[in-house]
Design an enzyme around this catalytic site. Sequence first.
Site, short mmCIF file in Angstrom:
data_model
loop_
_atom_site.label_atom_id
_atom_site.label_comp_id
_atom_site.label_asym_id
_atom_site.label_seq_id
_atom_site.Cartn_x
_atom_site.Cartn_y
_atom_site.Cartn_z
N HIS A 165 0.73 -1.23 0.13
CA HIS A 165 0.02 0.02 -0.09
C HIS A 165 0.79 1.16 -0.24
O HIS A 165 1.13 1.75 1.12
CB HIS A 165 -1.01 -0.09 1.28
CG HIS A 165 -2.01 1.03 1.12
ND1 HIS A 165 -3.07 1.14 2.07
CD2 HIS A 165 -1.78 2.32 0.67
CE1 HIS A 165 -3.69 2.11 1.88
NE2 HIS A 165 -3.12 2.88 1.13
N HIS A 168 1.42 4.88 -2.25
CA HIS A 168 0.93 5.75 -3.62
C HIS A 168 2.23 6.53 -4.04
O HIS A 168 2.87 7.03 -3.15
CB HIS A 168 -0.06 6.78 -3.08
CG HIS A 168 -1.31 6.12 -2.79
ND1 HIS A 168 -2.48 6.02 -3.34
CD2 HIS A 168 -1.57 5.90 -1.27
CE1 HIS A 168 -3.31 5.41 -2.47
NE2 HIS A 168 -2.72 5.35 -1.08
N HIS A 188 -9.31 0.96 -1.15
CA HIS A 188 -9.35 1.80 -0.08
C HIS A 188 -10.80 1.61 0.64
O HIS A 188 -11.78 1.73 0.01
CB HIS A 188 -9.18 3.08 -0.13
CG HIS A 188 -7.72 3.28 -0.04
ND1 HIS A 188 -6.98 2.82 -1.35
CD2 HIS A 188 -6.75 4.16 0.46
CE1 HIS A 188 -5.75 3.21 -1.40
NE2 HIS A 188 -5.54 4.15 -0.22
N GLU A 222 -11.20 3.37 6.24
CA GLU A 222 -10.02 4.39 6.81
C GLU A 222 -10.86 5.27 7.20
O GLU A 222 -10.42 5.26 8.60
CB GLU A 222 -9.26 5.01 5.36
CG GLU A 222 -8.25 5.98 5.81
CD GLU A 222 -7.39 6.60 4.61
OE1 GLU A 222 -7.90 6.65 3.64
OE2 GLU A 222 -6.53 7.27 5.01
N ASP A 270 1.99 3.97 2.70
CA ASP A 270 0.94 4.77 2.12
C ASP A 270 1.43 6.00 1.32
O ASP A 270 1.56 6.03 0.15
CB ASP A 270 0.00 5.43 3.30
CG ASP A 270 -1.46 5.88 2.71
OD1 ASP A 270 -1.75 5.58 1.58
OD2 ASP A 270 -2.23 6.25 3.60
N ASP A 271 1.69 7.15 2.28
CA ASP A 271 2.17 8.49 1.29
C ASP A 271 3.43 8.74 2.34
O ASP A 271 3.50 9.77 3.04
CB ASP A 271 1.38 9.52 1.50
CG ASP A 271 -0.08 8.99 0.56
OD1 ASP A 271 0.09 8.92 -0.45
OD2 ASP A 271 -0.90 8.73 1.35
N1 ADE Z 1 -4.47 8.55 -1.76
C1 ADE Z 1 -3.40 8.81 -1.31
N2 ADE Z 1 -3.46 8.34 0.17
C2 ADE Z 1 -4.55 8.02 0.28
C3 ADE Z 1 -4.99 7.64 1.32
N3 ADE Z 1 -4.49 7.55 2.71
N4 ADE Z 1 -6.68 7.23 1.30
C4 ADE Z 1 -7.11 7.70 0.31
N5 ADE Z 1 -6.69 8.10 -0.89
C5 ADE Z 1 -5.37 8.32 -0.81
ZN ZN Z 2 -3.65 4.98 0.81
#
Ligand code: ADE
Ligand code: ZN
Length: 323
Positions: A19, A21, A203, A206, A284-285
Amino acid sequence: MSTQELRSFIRDLPKAELHLHIEGTLEAEMIFALAERNKVQLPYANIESLKQAYQFTDLQSFLDLYYAGAAVLQTEQDFHDMTWAYLQRAAADGVVHAEIMFDPQTHTSRGVSIETVFDGLASALRQGQKELGISSSLILSFLRHLSEADAFATLEQALPLRRQYEDLWLSVGLDSSENGNPPEKFRKVFAHCKELGFRRVAHAGEEGPAAYVRDALDLLHAERIDHGVRSEEDPLLMQRLQEEQISLTVCPQSNLKLCVVSDMKQHNLKRMLEQGLCVTVNSDDPAYFGAYLLDNYMAVAEALDLSRSQLVQLAQNSMDARF
Ligand code: ADE
Ligand code: ZN
């Protein structure tokens, strides 16, 4: 075990990142470098003031900055450089396999062709396989705040490239603003992707309710759930996730920074692991949340006092959950 010993123990476990991005790996330094290279005007005076803006209150407050940051990506070289930088960091963390999400609509809506996106990502991933030994694949993710028609149009743009990237483009996903954009909105496009033979992730759970996790499984035929931490609100769903061993790609530091949890000690990762769910740790990011994969493992290992065997289990789960 000292912090250093714990870190090298986790680093040495073979791990898959499931996971991530790729646009979320754009470090502030690279945003500024690419802005200069592409003559893009940024609304921040310098790197420090951009970083100071990374104080999020929820998912949307993050997404607004994340989409703005991605606007510096214009050329194939930009997509290559971003991906290569991520792969080098992943290799240092002991990542041996990565299934990487990308958001084509974020780029095609700005006039960047989908070929440019694929070409840049793919050349870096192939280089990563050769030079770093990291196997990888791509998850083309639809933005759920846009319409299903837009998702179909994106799929149509991408399909002519499928042959050229058949070694990498295996899956589709669903991301962006969750609340108010339920799985059912994308039922038809996911059904079509299933017919075409794509693997599917989404997703869910969350910020959105446990019902979105159930609907992602039933309506989108998702094979893995990204996040899924709110599944705990539905005991029947939890039982199903355990029985069917549906993997959840949990992102602890993201959950903390986006206020999904208020304290890492409150995170439900350990509880879900102890209930026999196939939970995994992911970043994630990472550029926006200040933690790549190893830092995410370290954060939960320390806050939740995970045992060595639980850490091994998390790493093993990530390898088992690969497509
Ligand atoms: N795009 C990038 N990070 C995300 C996240 N945590 N939830 C949904 N969309 C995303
Ligand atoms: Zn994500």
